[in-house]
Design a protein around this motif. Sequence first.
Motif, PDB file in Angstrom:
ATOM      1  N   TYR A 172      12.062 -13.084 -13.986  1.00  0.00           N
ATOM      2  CA  TYR A 172      13.453 -12.790 -14.320  1.00  0.00           C
ATOM      3  C   TYR A 172      13.754 -11.335 -13.994  1.00  0.00           C
ATOM      4  CZ  TYR A 172      13.605 -17.206 -16.819  1.00  0.00           C
ATOM      5  OH  TYR A 172      13.561 -18.532 -17.137  1.00  0.00           O
ATOM      6  N   TRP A 214      19.903 -11.287 -17.979  1.00  0.00           N
ATOM      7  CA  TRP A 214      18.744 -11.754 -17.214  1.00  0.00           C
ATOM      8  C   TRP A 214      19.148 -12.898 -16.292  1.00  0.00           C
ATOM      9  CZ3 TRP A 214      14.405  -9.001 -17.194  1.00  0.00           C
ATOM     10  CH2 TRP A 214      14.122  -8.182 -18.285  1.00  0.00           C
ATOM     11  N   ARG A 218      16.827  -8.074 -14.375  1.00  0.00           N
ATOM     12  CA  ARG A 218      18.014  -7.604 -15.076  1.00  0.00           C
ATOM     13  C   ARG A 218      18.344  -6.205 -14.577  1.00  0.00           C
ATOM     14  NH1 ARG A 218      17.585  -6.580 -21.329  1.00  0.00           N
ATOM     15  NH2 ARG A 218      16.314  -4.907 -20.523  1.00  0.00           N
ATOM     16  N   THR A 252      25.566 -14.541 -14.449  1.00  0.00           N
ATOM     17  CA  THR A 252      24.580 -15.147 -15.333  1.00  0.00           C
ATOM     18  C   THR A 252      25.213 -15.523 -16.664  1.00  0.00           C
ATOM     19  OG1 THR A 252      22.397 -14.908 -16.355  1.00  0.00           O
ATOM     20  CG2 THR A 252      23.774 -12.935 -16.288  1.00  0.00           C
ATOM     21  N   LYS A 253      24.687 -16.570 -17.251  1.00  0.00           N
ATOM     22  CA  LYS A 253      25.154 -16.987 -18.574  1.00  0.00           C
ATOM     23  C   LYS A 253      24.333 -16.345 -19.677  1.00  0.00           C
ATOM     24  CE  LYS A 253      27.143 -21.170 -16.869  1.00  0.00           C
ATOM     25  NZ  LYS A 253      27.017 -22.480 -16.427  1.00  0.00           N
ATOM     26  N   ASN A 254      23.262 -15.653 -19.294  1.00  0.00           N
ATOM     27  CA  ASN A 254      22.415 -14.995 -20.275  1.00  0.00           C
ATOM     28  C   ASN A 254      23.140 -13.764 -20.823  1.00  0.00           C
ATOM     29  OD1 ASN A 254      20.338 -12.787 -20.964  1.00  0.00           O
ATOM     30  ND2 ASN A 254      19.164 -14.695 -21.051  1.00  0.00           N
ATOM     31  N   ASP A 294      22.129 -11.163 -22.241  1.00  0.00           N
ATOM     32  CA  ASP A 294      21.439  -9.897 -21.994  1.00  0.00           C
ATOM     33  C   ASP A 294      21.381  -9.543 -20.507  1.00  0.00           C
ATOM     34  OD1 ASP A 294      20.916  -9.501 -24.737  1.00  0.00           O
ATOM     35  OD2 ASP A 294      19.158 -10.808 -24.602  1.00  0.00           O
TER      36      ASP A 294
END
Length: 135
Positions: free
Chosen positions: A120, A76, A122, A70-72, A74
Amino acid sequence: MLLSATNSVDSSYFQQHLEVDDISSQALEWDDLEDVLHQRIAYSPILATIGGSVQAGIFLSQAYYWTERTKNPDGWFYKTKDDWFDETKLTRRQLDTVVERLVQKGLISTKYDGTRHTLYYRLNKDVVTDAVARH
């Protein structure tokens, strides 16, 4: 048919979503399996142990894969239920059960974006890391 599901509720979902050619009328040789089995997922049995089931292990293994990509910042990422099914063959009911249990255990978090109608996910990295270290 290539797959015969034992659960009648889940079997209709499988039948609607499987995109497997009817190979019963085709000759299939061992050497052809590489082409048929091209889509694989990594599975870590320790994630099944901390998650409480093989289905949870499959979900956590795939969530780990997407967390690393993921590029998020945090951690997510989002997947539709159809995406999860295509990648893992977990049905909607199985997915809902697994996600609910993993949230209760604190191994994952979810958030719903109502404007995008997107769920989403995580991995809670510290909780997962601690659980793996204990096993």
